[in-house]
Design a protein around this motif. Structure first.
Motif, PDB file in Angstrom:
ATOM      1  N   VAL A 139      -4.178  70.320 -65.067  1.00 42.17           N
ATOM      2  CA  VAL A 139      -4.914  70.750 -63.865  1.00 42.17           C
ATOM      3  C   VAL A 139      -5.656  72.059 -64.142  1.00 42.17           C
ATOM      4  CG1 VAL A 139      -4.684  71.442 -61.449  1.00 42.17           C
ATOM      5  CG2 VAL A 139      -3.318  69.551 -62.330  1.00 42.17           C
ATOM      6  N   PHE A 142      -8.724  71.442 -66.516  1.00 43.62           N
ATOM      7  CA  PHE A 142      -9.871  70.709 -65.961  1.00 43.62           C
ATOM      8  C   PHE A 142     -10.450  71.324 -64.693  1.00 43.62           C
ATOM      9  CE2 PHE A 142      -8.624  67.502 -68.976  1.00 43.62           C
ATOM     10  CZ  PHE A 142      -9.865  67.102 -69.435  1.00 43.62           C
ATOM     11  N   GLU A 143      -9.700  72.174 -64.013  1.00 47.69           N
ATOM     12  CA  GLU A 143     -10.277  72.797 -62.812  1.00 47.69           C
ATOM     13  C   GLU A 143     -10.863  74.165 -63.123  1.00 47.69           C
ATOM     14  OE1 GLU A 143      -7.844  72.690 -59.321  1.00 47.69           O
ATOM     15  OE2 GLU A 143      -8.012  70.515 -59.178  1.00 47.69           O
ATOM     16  N   VAL A 148     -16.727  71.414 -63.136  1.00 46.59           N
ATOM     17  CA  VAL A 148     -18.141  71.624 -62.817  1.00 46.59           C
ATOM     18  C   VAL A 148     -18.288  71.529 -61.308  1.00 46.59           C
ATOM     19  CG1 VAL A 148     -20.502  70.854 -63.254  1.00 46.59           C
ATOM     20  CG2 VAL A 148     -18.736  70.455 -64.956  1.00 46.59           C
ATOM     21  N   LYS A 151     -13.400  76.202 -60.758  1.00 45.04           N
ATOM     22  CA  LYS A 151     -12.709  76.644 -59.550  1.00 45.04           C
ATOM     23  C   LYS A 151     -12.029  77.982 -59.834  1.00 45.04           C
ATOM     24  CE  LYS A 151     -12.188  72.153 -57.502  1.00 45.04           C
ATOM     25  NZ  LYS A 151     -11.385  70.982 -57.349  1.00 45.04           N
TER      26      LYS A 151
ATOM     27  N   MET B 225     -12.126  61.025 -66.574  1.00 50.35           N
ATOM     28  CA  MET B 225     -12.183  62.470 -66.812  1.00 50.35           C
ATOM     29  C   MET B 225     -13.428  62.871 -67.592  1.00 50.35           C
ATOM     30  SD  MET B 225      -9.785  63.616 -65.130  1.00 50.35           S
ATOM     31  CE  MET B 225     -10.099  65.325 -65.517  1.00 50.35           C
ATOM     32  N   THR B 228     -18.737  64.271 -65.429  1.00 46.46           N
ATOM     33  CA  THR B 228     -18.740  65.630 -64.918  1.00 46.46           C
ATOM     34  C   THR B 228     -19.038  65.688 -63.424  1.00 46.46           C
ATOM     35  OG1 THR B 228     -20.952  65.733 -65.814  1.00 46.46           O
ATOM     36  CG2 THR B 228     -19.259  66.914 -67.026  1.00 46.46           C
ATOM     37  N   ARG B 389      -9.667  64.221 -58.795  1.00 47.91           N
ATOM     38  CA  ARG B 389      -9.210  63.402 -59.932  1.00 47.91           C
ATOM     39  C   ARG B 389      -8.459  64.238 -60.963  1.00 47.91           C
ATOM     40  NH1 ARG B 389     -14.611  63.354 -63.533  1.00 47.91           N
ATOM     41  NH2 ARG B 389     -15.245  65.373 -62.797  1.00 47.91           N
ATOM     42  N   GLU B 390      -8.756  65.572 -61.051  1.00 53.53           N
ATOM     43  CA  GLU B 390      -8.060  66.406 -62.032  1.00 53.53           C
ATOM     44  C   GLU B 390      -6.556  66.375 -61.782  1.00 53.53           C
ATOM     45  OE1 GLU B 390     -10.661  67.443 -60.331  1.00 53.53           O
ATOM     46  OE2 GLU B 390     -12.188  67.829 -61.876  1.00 53.53           O
ATOM     47  N   ARG B 391      -6.208  66.366 -60.485  1.00 56.04           N
ATOM     48  CA  ARG B 391      -4.781  66.386 -60.150  1.00 56.04           C
ATOM     49  C   ARG B 391      -4.179  64.985 -60.264  1.00 56.04           C
ATOM     50  NH1 ARG B 391      -6.012  70.208 -54.999  1.00 56.04           N
ATOM     51  NH2 ARG B 391      -7.021  71.800 -56.241  1.00 56.04           N
ATOM     52  N   ALA B 394      -3.585  63.591 -64.036  1.00 54.26           N
ATOM     53  CA  ALA B 394      -2.445  64.169 -64.749  1.00 54.26           C
ATOM     54  C   ALA B 394      -1.179  63.392 -64.400  1.00 54.26           C
ATOM     55  CB  ALA B 394      -2.292  65.643 -64.363  1.00 54.26           C
TER      56      ALA B 394
END
Lengths: 184, 506
Positions: A139, A142-143, A148, A151, B225, B228, B389-391, B394
Motif C-alpha cells: 500500500v 503504490f500510494e 498517480v 498520496k 496494478m 496508471t 485497487r492499491e489496497r 495487496a
C-alpha cells in the motif's frame, strides 16, 4: 510516454505503434517457442520407449509430447515468418521503450514485492507477520511512491498499517479457525 | 421425462435447509462483489473459494462455488455500467450500452435491466441444461477412447480459435502450451514419469488450482496494478426495479441471446465473454434499432447480459456429461468436484443422477439470490466500487498465496502459482488468451491417454480414429476449423460463398 505533437490523430498513431511493437514481440516469442519446442522434441525422442516391457512403439510415453512440440515448432515458425514479413517501423525501439515504461515498472514492482513475500518472508517469519509486512509495504509503495497522483505519506502510512493489521488478523482467523485450513 | 421433474423437485428440496440457504446468500453476494471489483474475475473467485470450501460437505461446497460463479458473472455488469470498465471479461459487451445509459442519467434503469436480463439468461440456460444434459450423457456412454481423443483436441482447438478471434494462431499456441504443461508428471498408461527433471513435487503433475490462481489471480493483479489511470464512477438516482414492459419488450432478444449464450457455453473452453459478444452481434444484426447499439441501447444491454449469464448453465452441460469444461471457471469446478470425489463424465448420470438436478436447483436458487441482491443492494455495491485497487490487490495477493498453498499444503504450489502468474501476465500482454491454456492443462491427460490407449487397443492401427462415425465427424470439424483459420483458405471459401449469393436473385 511520448509527448510529440502529431498531425495524425493520437489514437491512430498509438494503434500503429502498438501494432509495430506487437509484431516485434511476436518475433521474440516465435524464437522462444521454436527453442522450447525443439527442446521438448529432443526430450520426447530420447524418452525411454519401454521396449523391455514390450510397449507398442505407437504408445510410447514420448509420443504425444513429441507431436505437441512439433506442432509448437510449426506454430512458432508461422508466427515468426508472419512477423518478419509484416512492416513494423520502429518496432524494436518501441518494444524496448515498452519494457522500460512506467507501466512495466509498476508491474515489475508488484512482482518484486510478491516474490519477496512468498519466497523469503513466508517461511522465515510467522505467516501473520509476513502478511502484515507485505500488505503494509504494498500500500505504501503504490500510494505514496508510485501513485498517480501521489498520496500524502502520513495518512497512507496510517491506512497501510490499519489494513495490514486487519488483513493479517482476518486471514489467520478466518482460514485457520473458521475454515480449518492450515496456513504456510 | 417425469423422472427428471421429480429429481429436480428433490434437488430443490435438498437445498431448502437453513444452512444451504445461508450458503446460497453469502456465496452469491460474495460472487457479485468479486464480479463488481475490477481485477477480480469469476474464475479467480471460484479458484480461491475452492480452498475455503474443501472441508465442507461435497454438496455444500459445490453449492457455494456455483453460486459464486453465477454471482460474479452478473456482478461484472455493475462495473461495466457505472465505470465503463468490465468487472470481469464477461461484461465487456455490457459496457458498450450500459455505460452510455448511465451517462444519460439512467444508471438505475441500466442496472435493473442488467439484473433482469441476467435472470432471463440463466433461466433459458437452466432449461437447456435440464433437457440436454441427460440426452448428451446417454449419447456419451457410447464414446470410446477414439471419440474422447478427438473431443479433447477439438476442445482445445475451438477454444483457441474463438477466444482469440483476431489471431487464432495465438489461441492455438496457448492451447498447445497448456497441453504440454499437462505432459509433466506421471502418465497414466505405462506409469512413466515425464519432464520432472528430478523434482519429486512435479511427479504428480502441475496441479490445476495453483495454476489457475496464478493465471487468473496473480496475472490479473499485475495487469490491474500496471495501469496508471483509474476510472470514475458514474451514477444516478433513478429507479432500479425495471417495469414489466421494459423487460418484456425485448423478449425475442432475450430468448435468442439466452440460446446463443447456452450454445457458446456448451462449446468447451469458450466462456461468458464470447457468449456476450455473440449475442450482442446477433441482436445488432436483426434489431430495428441497430443504429442505437453502442449509444445506450436497452436491447444491446439486454442481449449482452442475457448472453453472458446463459453461458453459466450452458457450460455445465459438457462439464457434467463429458468432463470437458465449458468455460475457464468450469475447469476449476471440475477440479473441485474431483477434490470432493464427484466424478463428472458420461457415468455421472448412471452413478449419481441426482447431482445434475442438484446443479440445476443450485442455479435456480442463485438466480433468485441475484435478482434480490441486484435490485436491492444498489448503494452498498457502489461503496465496493470505491475501494482503491492499491489496497484491494495487496489483500488479493495474500489470498492467492493462501489459496494455492492450502489444498495440498506444499510451498511448491505457491511457486507454481507465481510462475503461472508471471508467464500468464506476459502471455496476456502479448494477446495470448488464457482459456485455451487452462483447457489444455485439464484436457492434456485425456488427450494423451485416449490416443495411446486407442492405439494400444488396435495394436497400432489408427483407422478407428477416422472410421468410427462420431470420430470421423469430429475429425472433419477439426480439419475444417484449422483450415478456416488460415487466412488464404478462409478468404477463398468466403469469396466462393459470396459469389454464390450474388449470383442468386436477392
Amino acid at each position: 510516454m511520448s509527448d510529440d505533437s502529431l498531425s495524425t490523430s493520437p489514437s491512430e498513431e498509438a494503434e500503429a505503434a502498438a501494432a509495430s511493437r506487437m509484431i516485434r514481440a511476436d518475433l521474440v516469442m516465435a524464437v522462444v517457442l521454436i527453442i522450447l519446442g525443439a527442446a521438448i522434441l529432443y526430450g520426447s525422442w530420447t524418452m525411454p520407449r519401454l521396449e523391455l516391457r514390450r510397449v507398442h512403439p505407437l504408445t510410447v510415453p514420448g509420443l504425444v509430447p513429441g507431436m505437441l512440440s512439433f506442432a509448437l515448432i510449426i506454430c512458432g515458425a508461422i508466427l515468426g515468418g508472419r512477423s518478419v514479413r509484416r512492416p513494423a517501423p520502429g518496432g524494436w525501439h518501441l518494444l524496448g521503450a515498452a519494457l522500460l515504461s512506467q507501466q512495466a515498472m509498476r508491474a515489475g514492482t508488484v512482482m518484486v514485492l510478491a516474490l519477496i513475500y512468498s519466497l523469503i518472508l513466508v517461511g522465515t517469519l510467522p505467516f501473520w507477520l509476513a502478511t502484515g509486512l507485505f500488505v503494509f509495504s504494498f500500500v505504501v509503495v503504490f500510494e505514496a511512491w508510485l501513485g498517480v497522483p501521489r498520496k500524502p505519506l502520513v495518512p497512507t502510512l496510517a491506512w497501510a498499517f490499519g489494513l495490514a493489521v486487519v488483513t493479517a488478523a482476518a486471514v489467520t482467523l478466518v482460514f485457520e479457525r473458521a475454515f480449518l485450513v492450515r496456513l504456510p | 421425462m417425469f423422472d427428471g421433474l421429480f429429481m429436480l423437485g428433490d434437488g430443490i428440496a435438498h437445498f431448502l435447509t437453513p444452512i444451504s440457504l445461508f450458503n446460497i446468500a453469502w456465496a452469491t453476494l460474495l460472487g457479485i462483489v468479486i464480479g463488481a471489483l475490477p481485477g477480480l474475475t469469476a474464475t479467480m473467485g471460484v479458484a480461491l473459494l475452492v480452498t475455503l470450501t474443501y472441508r465442507m460437505e461435497p454438496d455444500q461446497a459445490i453449492l457455494c462455488l456455483m453460486c459464486l460463479y453465477a454471482g460474479a458473472i452478473y456482478g461484472g455488469s455493475r462495473t461495466a455500467i457505472l465505470l465503463a470498465i468490465p468487472g470481469t471479461p464477461a461484461s465487456a459487451a455490457t459496457t458498450l450500452d450500459g455505460h452510455p445509459l448511465a451517462m444519460r442519467g439512467q444508471a438505475g434503469l441500466a442496472m435493473g435491466l442488467a439484473t433482469s436480463a441476467s435472470t432471463m439468461g440463466t433461466i433459458v440456460g437452466i432449461v437447456c441444461l435440464a433437457l440436454v444434459a441427460p440426452l448428451l450423457s446417454e449419447a456419451a456412454l457410447q464414446f470410446g477412447s477414439y471419440e474422447f481423443f478427438w473431443l479433447a483436441l477439438f476442445g482445445v482447438l475451438i477454444s483457441g480459435q474463438l477466444t482469440a478471434l483476431d489471431d487464432p494462431l495465438k489461441g492455438y499456441i496457448a492451447g498447445i502450451l497448456g497441453l504440454l504443461v499437462a505432459m509433466v508428471g506421471m502418465e497414466t498408461l505405462h506409469a512413466h514419469v515425464r519432464f520432472t527433471f528430478g523434482i519429486t513435487a512435479l511427479s504428480g503433475g502441475v496441479d490445476l488450482i495453483p495454476a489457475m490462481v496464478g493465471a487468473f489471480g496473480f496475472a490479473e493483479i499485475l495487469a490491474v496494478m500496471k495501469r496508471t489511470v483509474e476510472a470514475r464512477v458514474v451514477t444516478s438516482a433513478d429507479r432500479v426495479v425495471p417495469r414489466i414492459g421494459e423487460v418484456a419488450r425485448y423478449w425475442k432478444t432475450s430468448i435468442r441471446s439466452g440460446l446463443i449464450g447456452t450454445f457458446v457455453g456448451i462449446i468447451p473452453g469458450v466462456g461468458e465473454d464470447v457468449g456476450a459478444w455473440a449475442s450482442y452481434a446477433a441482436a445488432k444484426r436483426v434489431s430495428k434499432e441497430a443504429d442505437q447499439f453502442g449509444k445506450g441501447s436497452q436491447e444491446g444491454l439486454i442481449a449482452a447480459e442475457t448472453g453472458n449469464s446463459a453461458v453459466v448453465p450452458g457450460a455445465m452441460i459438457p462439464t457434467l456429461t463429458l468432463a470437458l469444461p465449458g468455460s475457464a471457471a468450469a475447469a476449476v469446478l471440475i477440479a473441485a468436484m474431483f477434490i470432493h470425489n464427484i466424478r463428472p463424465g458420461p457415468l455421472l448420470m448412471v452413478e449419481n443422477p441426482e447431482f445434475l438436478y442438484q446443479i440445476v436447483a443450485i442455479l435456480l436458487f442463485s438466480t433468485l439470490a441475484i435478482l434480490v441482491f441486484g435490485l436491492s443492494l444498489t448503494r452498498p455495491l457502489l461503496k465496493v466500487l470505491a475501494v482503491p485497487r492499491e489496497r484491494l490487490m495487496a489483500v488479493v495477493y495474500v489470498l492467492c498465496v493462501v489459496g494455492s498453498f492450502a489444498i495440498t499444503q506444499r510451498m511448491f504450489d505457491v511457486y507454481v502459482m507465481i510462475a503461472f502468474g508471471i508467464i500468464g501476465f506476459i502471455l496476456r500482454e502479448m494477446k495470448y488468451p488464457m482459456a485455451p491454456l487452462v483447457l489444455g492443462i485439464i484436457l492434456g491427460d485425456l488427450l494423451d491417454l485416449n490416443l495411446r490407449r486407442g492405439l494400444q487397443l488396435t495394436n497400432g492401427d489408427p483407422s478407428p480414429f477416422f472410421t468410427r462415425p462420431i470420430s470421423a465427424v469430429i475429425c472433419i470439424v477439426i480439419v475444417f476449423t484449422i483450415l478456416m483459420s488460415i487466412p488464404a483458405v478462409n478468404k477463398r471459401v468466403r469469396s466462393l460463398f459470396s459469389r454464390g449469393s450474388t449470383a442468386s436473385p436477392p
